[in-house]
Design an enzyme around this catalytic site. Structure first.
Site: not given
Lengths: 387, 319
Positions: A72-73, A183, A203-205, A241, A328
């Site tokens: 997605a990036t 999301q 995004s697939a993951h 590819t 942090c």
């Protein structure tokens, strides 16, 4: 000790059926689709099935394009830099409108475009944490604006923006609309027949597919200058590819995720609510965002007196994986931008912990997680100087 | 950026075992009550540093022996991440048995070193160094409370980088002495900015009074001004040292860059005043050594530049 994974907004476990579907493409059907011989040719049936599944999954029409890419990036960069190249560099438009709660793949790309002279507007969410049509409409300048980009659902809070209203507003004003739906896909229905977005990334993951595969939906003919040049793949809109195995995996993952939406809405939501109720029953805790506005799998909770990373540390010691937006360890701004934009109380930004479930989360894991949360809260509050 | 930075390391994998141990089982956690202090014939000192809204907060308790000013017991409470809790714990341990005057010399670097598993491996990754700074700050606060003075009086120098403890004067000196031109060079020379990076420029992890980018810009502006100022004074009236510096400056600014392009260089071998005539003896280096034009064209070029910039009487000879 068995491990419990409640960080599914970061990434998800591969569905075993997806793993199986990708199997033939490592050692047997490893041909390059561009090759003329049978090694190349035999990759096509699998790719075509995958494309069908992806189009069906998000409700894309045949005349639309879903460009298969790496993540997605990449999709978000393609849209923002493509709009810049095609509509802003030539002087037609000057502005991109976005929000203060976008993922870094949007917000940092916009920062860069700003350094190149693009006028970037970052809308603040309302008290519910949402970007509404009214917020978008206020001061909107259709003449100047090349693109509006607002995420479908927020990665930290799970809050779902009224994307349909936003897309319709843009359509009425003749301005392009993009949404980062990373999301949303696989968690809530995403049907682009009803929602008039021009561009959408996923995004697939995030829905039990492989890491390194994603898609960019482009409404009927609105193709932009590509990010990658150098090949005819994806009709010349994304050279490189094709990763056949991952594309096949993403296709099946999409189909399975859409089939499981009812389960997500019922069982996952039910487990999430049970965990959330247990957290909310602890003293001095706060869950951000109204339940009805959130994806069914996400909880962002603040525990007074406990720093987020310390919380994650103790949970990890108890075999439970969650995440924090606490700053942090970060070199960037003092606390997570999403949280800072959403909540006025600066303390919350350092005490927020995100729990995100999936359809692979088991009921008994929620019991264990609740116990782990209670132990963690007890121990770390006994250490805390602010509780 | 290089090979090691591409994948980087997992944050927690870079914590020492001692850090993890102290996070899981802090040894000096807790409070000291007035009654307990009294029973130890000690004065109770409670000091606080940080706040929840800053992401780090710590409270330090001391029982200070009424006769010897020695800290006989120290405990803490802390809001912070694992390294903050571990640092607080180690800080409390380092206080015990020391007098108040001794303890003020403990810095965050001592705390971090004490948390190392082996002497050469840092106990925490660079971006976590700032957590140990808090431990140092609260000690100062406790000393100030004990002595009834303002905490600002305990630290004379302006600290630019708290993580590496580098002062403003050190940074200014290193820029001047080494002619540093970038923040990366300052970090290489002093380690300032190598850890949490807050002091490099605004917008980092925490707000700072001083930023390296500003110090660099100001110092260099000052250096440029001084360089320009000395030119206004006639070359002939400069001290021998300043004359030499002026020649070097002109060589650096006007001549060496051109020679470097062809792989050559030039050094000053000697400089004398022959009456009112400044005479420079130079030595060529690199590609200039075998270059045909070095004794004619280049030499003339160098002489002309020095004549123009410093004194019309300049003569240049090859040594």
């Amino acid at each position: 000790m068995s491990r419990i994974y409640l960080d599914n907004n970061a990434t998800t476990v591969l569905d075993p059926r997806v793993k199986q579907a990708m199997e033939p493409y490592w050692l047997q059907q490893y041909g390059n689709p561009n090759s003329l011989h049978q090694f190349g040719t035999e990759t096509y049936p699998g790719m075509n099935i995958a494309i069908d599944r992806i189009y069906t999954g998000i409700g894309a029409a045949d005349e639309d394009d879903v460009i298969i890419n790496s993540c997605a990036t990449e999709g978000n960069n393609t849209v923002l830099k493509g709009v810049w190249a095609d509509m802003i560099l030539n002087g037609d438009k000057t502005r991109i409108v976005s929000s203060m709660v976008e993922h870094p793949s949007i917000s940092q790309t916009l920062d860069w475009l700003e350094s190149q002279g693009v006028d970037i507007v970052r809308l603040a969410p309302d008290a519910d944490g949402l970007i509404t049509r009214d917020i978008l409409a206020e001061g909107f300048d259709a003449e100047k604006t090349a693109l509006v980009t607002i995420m479908w659902a927020n990665n930290e809070t799970g809050l779902i923006n009224p994307v349909k209203n936003l897309a319709e507003f843009c359509r009425e004003n003749g301005v392009l609309f993009h949404t980062d739906a990373v999301q949303a896909v696989g968690k809530v229905p995403v049907n682009l027949r009803d929602v008039p977005v021009d561009f959408l990334t996923f995004s697939a993951h995030k829905f039990h597919g492989p890491k390194g595969a994603g898609g960019l939906f482009v409404r009927n003919g609105r193709l932009l200058t590509p990010l990658l040049h150098g090949g005819e793949q994806m009709g010349g809109n994304r050279a490189g590819t094709v990763n056949v195995a991952f594309m096949v995996g993403m296709g099946l993952a999409m189909e399975l995720a859409v089939e499981a939406l009812d389960f997500e809405e019922s069982r996952v939501r039910c487990m999430r609510d049970r965990l959330e109720d247990a957290i909310a029953s602890l003293p001095d805790t706060l869950v951000l965002g109204k339940r009805e506005h959130r994806t069914p799998n996400t909880i962002l909770a603040s525990f007074k007196g406990i720093e987020g990373e310390a919380f994650i540390w103790d949970l990890d010691r108890r075999g439970v994986a969650a995440s924090t937006g606490s700053a942090c360890s970060s070199e960037s701004l003092e606390a997570d931008a999403t949280l800072q934009a959403m909540v006025s109380d600066a303390d919350l930004a350092h005490t927020a912990v995100r729990f995100s479930l999936s359809r692979f989360t088991a009921e008994e894991e929620i019991d264990t997680a609740i116990a782990a949360v209670k132990e963690t809260v007890e121990r770390l509050r006994s250490i805390s100087s602010t509780y | 950026m290089a090979k090691g930075d591409l994948v980087g390391g997992s944050l927690w994998q870079n914590y020492s075992k001692k850090v993890a141990e102290r996070m899981d089982h802090p040894r000096y956690l807790g409070v000291i009550s007035e009654e307990e202090a009294e029973s130890l014939n000690a004065e109770l000192i409670v000091a606080e540093h940080g706040a929840e809204s800053c992401g780090d907060a710590v409270r330090l308790y001391w029982a200070v022996d009424k006769n010897s000013s020695r800290i006989v017991k120290a405990t803490f409470k802390s809001f912070g991440c694992g390294t903050a809790i571990a640092s607080s714990d180690m800080m409390a341990e380092l206080c015990i048995g020391k007098t108040v005057d001794e303890v003020v010399t403990i810095t965050n670097l001592d705390v971090e070193k004490a948390l190392r598993d082996d002497p050469d491996t840092p106990a925490v990754p660079p971006q976590k160094m700032h957590c140990s700074v808090m431990a140092y700050d609260v000690i100062k606060a406790a000393v100030a409370t004990y002595k009834g003075v303002d905490v600002g009086t305990l630290e004379a120098a302006e600290m630019v980088c708290e993580c590496a403890r580098v002062t403003l004067s050190t940074i200014k000196d290193v820029i001047r002495v080494n002619n540093l031109k970038s923040v990366e060079e300052i970090t290489d020379y002093t380690k300032a900015g190598a850890f949490c990076k807050s002091c490099i420029h605004p917008g980092g992890h925490e707000k700072r009074k001083w930023y390296l980018v500003d110090i660099l810009a100001e110092t260099r502006a000052g250096m440029d001004k001084e360089a320009a100022g000395s030119d206004e004074e006639p070359f002939i009236e400069l001290s021998p040292f300043k004359k030499f510096k002026a020649i070097e400056r002109v060589l650096d600014a006007e001549i060496r860059p051109a020679l470097h392009q062809d792989g050559g260089d030039v050094d000053v071998e000697d400089f004398i005043m022959d009456g009112d005539t400044p005479v420079v003896t130079i030595a060529y280096r690199g590609a200039c050594l075998g270059c045909m034009s070095a004794t004619v064209g280049t030499l003339g070029f160098i002489e002309n530049v020095l004549k123009e910039k410093l004194d019309p009487a300049f003569k240049v000879e090859v040594g």
